[in-house]
Write an enzyme that holds these catalytic residues in place. Sequence first.
Site, mmCIF file in Angstrom:
data_model
loop_
_atom_site.group_PDB
_atom_site.id
_atom_site.type_symbol
_atom_site.label_atom_id
_atom_site.label_comp_id
_atom_site.label_asym_id
_atom_site.label_seq_id
_atom_site.Cartn_x
_atom_site.Cartn_y
_atom_site.Cartn_z
ATOM 1 N N LYS A 76 -10.752 26.898 -4.264
ATOM 2 C CA LYS A 76 -12.324 27.061 -4.079
ATOM 3 C C LYS A 76 -12.897 28.105 -4.395
ATOM 4 O O LYS A 76 -12.616 29.378 -4.342
ATOM 5 C CB LYS A 76 -12.400 26.820 -2.566
ATOM 6 C CG LYS A 76 -13.909 26.820 -1.799
ATOM 7 C CD LYS A 76 -13.793 27.050 -0.439
ATOM 8 C CE LYS A 76 -15.237 27.102 0.161
ATOM 9 N NZ LYS A 76 -15.299 27.266 1.592
ATOM 10 N N SER A 152 -18.336 24.023 3.585
ATOM 11 C CA SER A 152 -18.692 24.760 2.011
ATOM 12 C C SER A 152 -17.467 24.416 1.181
ATOM 13 O O SER A 152 -17.522 24.453 -0.094
ATOM 14 C CB SER A 152 -19.105 25.932 1.934
ATOM 15 O OG SER A 152 -17.898 26.862 2.461
ATOM 16 N N SER A 176 -16.079 25.404 7.489
ATOM 17 C CA SER A 176 -16.009 24.639 5.867
ATOM 18 C C SER A 176 -14.881 24.037 5.663
ATOM 19 O O SER A 176 -14.664 23.671 4.529
ATOM 20 C CB SER A 176 -16.386 25.858 4.997
ATOM 21 O OG SER A 176 -17.936 26.250 5.300
#
Length: 478
Positions: A76, A152, A176
């Site tokens: 990520k 996210s 997230s």
Amino acid sequence: MAGEHPLDRLDATGLAAAVRDGEIEAREVVEESIARIERHDPALNAIAHTRFDEARAEVEAGLPEGPLRGVPVLVKDLYADVAGLPSTRGSRLFADLVPSEDSELVRRYRAAGAVVLGTTNVPEFGLNASTEGQLFGPCRNPRDLERSTGGSSGGSAVAVATRMVPVATASDGGGSIRIPASMNGLFGLKPGRGRVSPAPYPSLLSGPVSVHHALTTTVRDSALLLDVAHGALPGDAFAAPTPEAPFVELAARAPGRLRIGLATRPGDGAEASGEVLAVLRRAADLLADLGHEIVETTLDYVLEESQGGGAVLMGAGFASAVDARLTELGRDLRDDDLEPFSRVLYEHYRHSLTGLEVCRAQETAQRVGWRLGRQLDPRSGGFDVLLTPTLADPVPPLGTLDTTRPETIWEHAGRYSAFTSVFNLTGQPAMSLPLGSDARGLPIGVQVAADLGGEGLLLSLATQVERAAPWELVAPGF
């Protein structure tokens, strides 16, 4: 065709075992993963940057002997650096920042034999519960391209849900990991505070709200990755309690009969929608059938207080990161550096936030932690774990949470993190289990939370549920 390659039927644990036993070569696994990224990602937009040639060279040079040897992974693009790739945080302000060293999480993955293929799409600074930022564009749900992937960690979720890679790193500062797990039919564990080192990125006391881990299809993969990643560095501001055994071993243990508190609303907030509650009730019935005691309860916190405290702690860290970047660049903030929503937050937290407010937010975190800690203490009449929805509503269309129109964030964002964000504030571990879907066939997850140090208990319970009610390991059509 799906099912013809080991990447279709084996999780990361199984792939590593197949490589170790000589049933398949690491090179073949990596090439298949690269081919899938090239085939699927143009429609899904899950990938931010790639390093395919470098990955191939690492395989040819020989990978470390470790539990992830030969497993392709994606990282990520948010406070988890991959040496030589841009570390953008989804922001134009950081678009040309290229670190020369891996972050600690990535270093540990590589030392375990993982092959990093690239980084995944994120909303700017992870400030949105949907991955649709301006730098990379919207990430699309593989079950409906006009729907959100969550955020996210939306790019990581899509990459795993479509089997581009078996696992991908993720982080969770308000939901997230759990939110995109719910929206993409994955297993997502948010570890407790201090479980995974944030190095080299210090935040407020090393992250009272945010923590790194991963998104996976299977529980045992999550346990294996936690074994690889966990453990404080000397000097880390927080260190989670040492587990009594490896997480893989804890995940395989029977959880025993648990007293489970079932909550349908976040603190004093509004109840979840009907489709979500139907999945939650079925999950509660499943757990009862497995021998657990289910007791309806009300979570002991005030939603506005908990979300406000978390927002201050994250906002202060965000403003500090922007200022540090501007100092590094030797210039002032430009109009096109930040998206409209991020700019509003920056101006507020940079110019209005006081040290006293940050102190009060940290005190709020402790007060809420004590309240939920009492509820998560079975010795004094509380529960072993708490069961809630992961999200209050089903998967939204893209544009529902649009950072170019801050009013959409003010209107909707609080509800999308209503059940998840409190456990970031308290630091307690929580997970999302993919146990249902809505009328459109889009996934709906349920959340289970435990007290500090309870990751092993969560993994044990998740394994029991996974065996009793297996979920899809790949999105339909992939």
